[in-house]
Design a protein around this motif. Structure first.
Motif, short mmCIF file in Angstrom:
data_model
loop_
_atom_site.label_atom_id
_atom_site.label_comp_id
_atom_site.label_asym_id
_atom_site.label_seq_id
_atom_site.Cartn_x
_atom_site.Cartn_y
_atom_site.Cartn_z
N ILE B 49 0.82 -1.22 0.00
CA ILE B 49 0.00 0.00 0.00
C ILE B 49 0.85 1.27 0.00
N HIS B 50 2.18 1.13 0.14
CA HIS B 50 3.07 2.29 0.14
C HIS B 50 3.24 2.83 -1.27
N VAL B 147 -1.11 -7.12 8.00
CA VAL B 147 -1.35 -5.74 8.45
C VAL B 147 -2.16 -4.95 7.42
N ASN B 148 -1.83 -5.09 6.16
CA ASN B 148 -2.40 -4.20 5.14
C ASN B 148 -3.69 -4.69 4.50
N GLY B 151 -5.93 -6.76 8.27
CA GLY B 151 -6.19 -5.91 9.42
C GLY B 151 -5.76 -6.53 10.74
N ARG B 173 5.71 0.69 8.79
CA ARG B 173 4.28 0.40 8.83
C ARG B 173 3.86 -0.08 10.23
N THR B 175 5.43 0.44 13.03
CA THR B 175 5.59 1.55 13.96
C THR B 175 4.38 2.46 13.91
N LEU B 176 3.95 2.81 12.71
CA LEU B 176 2.78 3.69 12.56
C LEU B 176 1.53 3.05 13.14
N GLU B 177 1.45 1.71 13.09
CA GLU B 177 0.27 1.01 13.62
C GLU B 177 0.39 0.73 15.11
N GLN B 200 13.58 7.22 5.20
CA GLN B 200 12.16 7.52 5.46
C GLN B 200 11.46 6.43 6.29
N HIS B 203 15.25 6.04 9.84
CA HIS B 203 15.67 7.28 10.51
C HIS B 203 14.49 8.11 10.98
N ASP B 204 13.48 8.23 10.13
CA ASP B 204 12.31 9.06 10.48
C ASP B 204 11.69 8.63 11.81
N PHE B 205 11.81 7.35 12.14
CA PHE B 205 11.14 6.84 13.35
C PHE B 205 12.14 6.35 14.40
#
Lengths: 121, 415
Positions: B49-50, B147-148, B151, B173, B175-177, B200, B203-205
């Protein structure tokens, strides 16, 4: 004056740039980039890092449990986690077509959340 | 559906198979049949889904489902016939295809075949990680589907072994969830995937990346409770005394992909041990006449765009074969030379153009990649994770002296 380190993502080289930044936040000097485009990218990435958020939202009344979504354009990087919290409250209802807006003006960014595939009932 | 009289049969409806079916139709094949084991077209794209798909093919930054939709719509618009929820049991060396679905068994013999079965992930068994068999160990792609699409969150505290693109994308993914990714562990001294993903997704997280480390043991009886991670020496052997314990309930494996060629093997198609896929000529024709291959079944690509493009080449070859147009001509081998792990195609027959892909063995800076005396280009850096694509024109090929039987493809230090 302070320094910031930013890795360029423009090509496989992955230049590690160092930015000299004034106290007012103005970029004074960029070193470590091996091309002009890279210098532009790292300055922009320093000033205003943005990302496209892709995720899923729960559905209601569909045979599939999730709908994949994206932001219609990039949003500020520091809003990604907050955006996920907003997405957790969304319930997508069919029928929806890919490209249709699922949530308008995400967190006041002016950016919409759109479906990336059709949602069957 | 009556399967007699099919011109081109395409096996697998992912990004390669859909592109092949579309191109076969566009190139003038009357009946094109797309066979897919899932209930819908699109293959793995639906769980990816990215974004980052289609930058080359469409000049747009699309997500997996968006990329898929462009092809799905075109498949149906052009009147490609589709056979969903259908498994191909066998392809014979004479192109006889046996399929099974709810309607039963069927056999047919198309004029040409395009193999587009894609690839699958390496599993724990193929790595031989010691320990018990607790629940909680998944390939990154399986976790991605959970995950995608389904669910389901596979766990709360995650270690990811391997820094390929899927592994890093899943780190972000999860981490965001709401899961916590304790570490991404990479045996090599550099990241396996794209730099963009390192920045992205990791490092971003602030996700820790442990280079030159590997998982040496898994712990837990019924469910995973933790892993042992150790530093490795330059020969990739764990160094005793460097072990650390990481508590986790989930281990994801992102440790490489293998072209899926069980059907090809039974058809008698020769496979290249370097790629894991068939050996082919520039039209992507295998050693079995009329059987072509494109996309990840042939060799694992970095970008989906290249899967689609390559499968289109295979489709053009298949349509020519189906029409009885056969390219004769001398065969020239392409051989990997210094610091080149593989080259596809492995041989050239007749005239160009030739689209060639290669991958290097080791990262090197300041290099020149050359295809015999036909083509050369300087690269500031070459990496195993970044495939190199070369286009040779018919004019380039005409420069080949008579009697050449082999061209070396190599990576040399630029002077």
């Amino acid at each position: 004056m302070k320094e910031a380190q930013i890795i360029c993502v423009g090509c496989p080289l992955g230049c590690r740039a160092t930015l000299k930044v004034s106290r007012e936040g103005e970029v004074l000097e960029v070193t470590g980039c091996r091309c002009k485009e890279g210098r532009r990218y790292v300055v922009e990435e320093f000033r205003n890092p943005v990302r496209v958020l892709t995720a899923t939202v729960l559905t209601e009344g569909s045979r599939v449990p999730l709908l994949p979504v994206r932001t219609s354009s990039p949003i500020p990087k520091e809003k990604l986690r907050e955006a996920m919290k907003a997405l957790a409250k969304v319930r997508a209802k069919p029928p929806l077509r890919a490209g249709e807006v699922v949530l308008e003006d995400l967190l006041g960014t002016g950016v919409d959340l759109v479906a990336t595939r059709d949602l069957p009932s | 559906m009556r399967l007699q009289g099919v011109d081109v049969a395409v096996i697998g409806a992912g990004p390669a198979g859909m592109a092949a079916a579309i191109r076969a139709k566009e190139a003038g094949a009357q009946r094109v049949l797309l066979v897919e084991r899932q209930e819908e077209l699109g293959g793995l794209l639906h769980q990816c889904i990215h974004n980052g798909f289609g930058l080359l093919y469409f000049g747009e930054d699309l997500t997996g489902p968006e990329y898929a939709k462009r092809f799905i719509d075109r498949v149906y618009d052009l009147g490609v016939e589709t056979l969903l929820e259908t498994t191909v049991l066998e392809i014979s060396p004479e192109r006889g295809i046996r399929v099974i679905n709810k309607g039963g068994l069927q056999s047919f013999r198309p004029k040409a075949v395009v193999l587009a079965m894609g690839c699958r992930e390496r599993t724990r068994d193929q790595l031989g990680i010691p320990g018990g068999r607790p629940a909680g160990i998944f390939t990154a792609g399986t976790a991605q589907r959970l995950v995608n699409v389904e669910g389901l969150l596979p766990g709360r505290r995650v270690v990811i072994l391997g820094s390929g693109d899927v592994g890093m994308i899943m780190a972000r993914r999860l981490t965001l969830e709401g899961a916590r990714v304790e570490a991404v562990v990479e045996i090599l001294p550099y990241v396996g995937g794209l730099i963009r993903n390192e920045v992205q997704c990791l490092h971003d997280f602030d996700i820790p990346l442990l280079l030159e480390h590997t998982v040496t043991e898994v712990h837990g009886e019924r469910h995973l409770e933790g892993v042992t991670v150790a530093k490795v020496d330059p020969h990739r052997r764990p160094i005793p005394g460097t072990e650390i314990q990481i508590e986790c309930d989930t281990l994801l494996l992102s440790v490489g992909l293998i072209p899926e060629n069980e059907l090809s093997r039974r058809a008698g198609v020769e496979l290249d041990p370097l790629t894991g896929g068939p050996t082919v000529d520039q039209w992507r024709e295998t050693t079995v006449p009329g059987v072509f291959a494109g996309g990840n079944v042939l060799h694992v690509h970095d970008l989906v765009d290249n899967c689609s493009w390559e499968a289109e080449l295979a489709a053009e070859g298949a349509v020519r074969f189906a029409k009885g147009e056969r390219t004769e001509g001398r065969e020239i081998c392409l051989r990997p030379g210094r610091n080149v792990r593989y080259v596809v195609p492995q041989r050239i027959r007749g005239e160009g153009p030739v689209t060639l892909f290669l991958r290097v063995r080791e990262m090197e800076e300041g290099m020149r990649v050359r295809v015999g005396d036909l083509w050369q280009k300087r690269f500031r850096v070459v990496k195993p994770s970044e495939q190199i694509k070369v286009e040779l024109s018919p004019k380039d090929l005409r420069r080949l002296p008579d009697g050449v039987a082999e061209i070396r493809v190599e990576c040399e230090v630029a002077g």
